[in-house]
Design a protein around this motif. Structure first.
Motif, mmCIF file in Angstrom:
data_model
loop_
_atom_site.group_PDB
_atom_site.id
_atom_site.type_symbol
_atom_site.label_atom_id
_atom_site.label_comp_id
_atom_site.label_asym_id
_atom_site.label_seq_id
_atom_site.Cartn_x
_atom_site.Cartn_y
_atom_site.Cartn_z
ATOM 1 N N CYS A 17 46.936 35.678 44.774
ATOM 2 C CA CYS A 17 45.865 35.001 44.018
ATOM 3 C C CYS A 17 45.026 34.132 44.952
ATOM 4 O O CYS A 17 43.800 34.166 44.903
ATOM 5 C CB CYS A 17 46.451 34.134 42.902
ATOM 6 S SG CYS A 17 46.978 35.061 41.444
ATOM 7 N N CYS A 56 48.503 33.654 37.952
ATOM 8 C CA CYS A 56 49.142 34.887 37.445
ATOM 9 C C CYS A 56 50.546 34.653 36.909
ATOM 10 O O CYS A 56 51.175 35.572 36.402
ATOM 11 C CB CYS A 56 49.163 35.962 38.523
ATOM 12 S SG CYS A 56 50.404 35.674 39.813
ATOM 13 N N CYS A 115 50.128 31.867 44.147
ATOM 14 C CA CYS A 115 50.805 32.849 44.984
ATOM 15 C C CYS A 115 49.834 33.283 46.085
ATOM 16 O O CYS A 115 48.616 33.084 45.977
ATOM 17 C CB CYS A 115 51.295 34.035 44.148
ATOM 18 S SG CYS A 115 49.991 35.101 43.499
ATOM 19 N N CYS A 171 52.994 30.541 40.059
ATOM 20 C CA CYS A 171 51.567 30.600 40.345
ATOM 21 C C CYS A 171 50.826 30.161 39.083
ATOM 22 O O CYS A 171 51.108 30.652 37.982
ATOM 23 C CB CYS A 171 51.172 32.017 40.730
ATOM 24 S SG CYS A 171 49.382 32.213 40.924
ATOM 25 N N ARG A 231 50.918 44.739 41.986
ATOM 26 C CA ARG A 231 51.257 43.506 41.272
ATOM 27 C C ARG A 231 51.743 43.845 39.866
ATOM 28 O O ARG A 231 52.690 43.236 39.367
ATOM 29 C CB ARG A 231 50.042 42.569 41.235
ATOM 30 C CG ARG A 231 49.532 42.245 42.652
ATOM 31 C CD ARG A 231 48.368 41.288 42.654
ATOM 32 N NE ARG A 231 48.795 39.919 42.300
ATOM 33 C CZ ARG A 231 47.971 38.885 42.225
ATOM 34 N NH1 ARG A 231 46.675 39.059 42.477
ATOM 35 N NH2 ARG A 231 48.408 37.700 41.900
HETATM 36 ZN ZN LIG Z 1 49.204 34.436 41.394
#
Ligand SMILES: [Zn+2]
Length: 133
Positions: free
Chosen positions: A58, A21, A55, A18, A119
């Motif tokens: 996100c 993140c 992802c 991603c 997360r």
């Molecule tokens: Zn992400």
């Protein structure tokens, strides 16, 4: 329309991580998405310079947003652009917590909900295994 070649290119360019993140696809059960940095709603193009790998979490939180509020100052701030901004300039890890080094970093973390507890827990487990970040 994004063609298959663009999708492959974007995924490969991102190294299957991603671009916000930095989660790796292999550790996420949901398939990462090719997202428009400037959303279609705001007339963003399908060119690869407007595409990023994100992802599900996100991308889902980013939605059609272009901006957020810097939680530190309340100032309206544009979101991180993976094509024109350098990730390290805006973000840093404090163990599994992602912290913003700039207003852009802080606003992006906030809008994309990068530090939701589930997360952080996943990143913490991966960090302990030595496979993240
Ligand atoms: Zn992400």
């Amino acid at each position: 329309m994004m063609d298959a070649e663009s999708r492959r290119y974007v995924r490969q360019r991102a190294g299957n991580r991603c671009e916000y993140c930095r989660m790796k696809q292999e550790f996420d059960e949901l398939v990462f998405q090719i997202e428009h940095i400037i959303p279609k709603k705001h007339h963003g193009s399908d060119g690869t310079n407007n595409l990023a790998l994100a992802c599900f979490s996100c991308n889902n939180h980013k939605g059609p947003n272009l901006t957020g509020l810097d939680p530190k100052t309340g100032a309206l701030t544009r979101l991180f652009n993976p094509r024109t901004d350098k990730w390290e300039d805006h973000f840093a890890w404090e163990e599994a917590l992602l912290v913003g080094r700039t207003p852009i970093g802080r606003a992006t973390i906030d809008v994309l909900a990068v530090n939701l507890s589930y997360r952080i827990e996943l990143r913490l487990a991966l960090t302990e295994e030595g496979v993240f970040p």
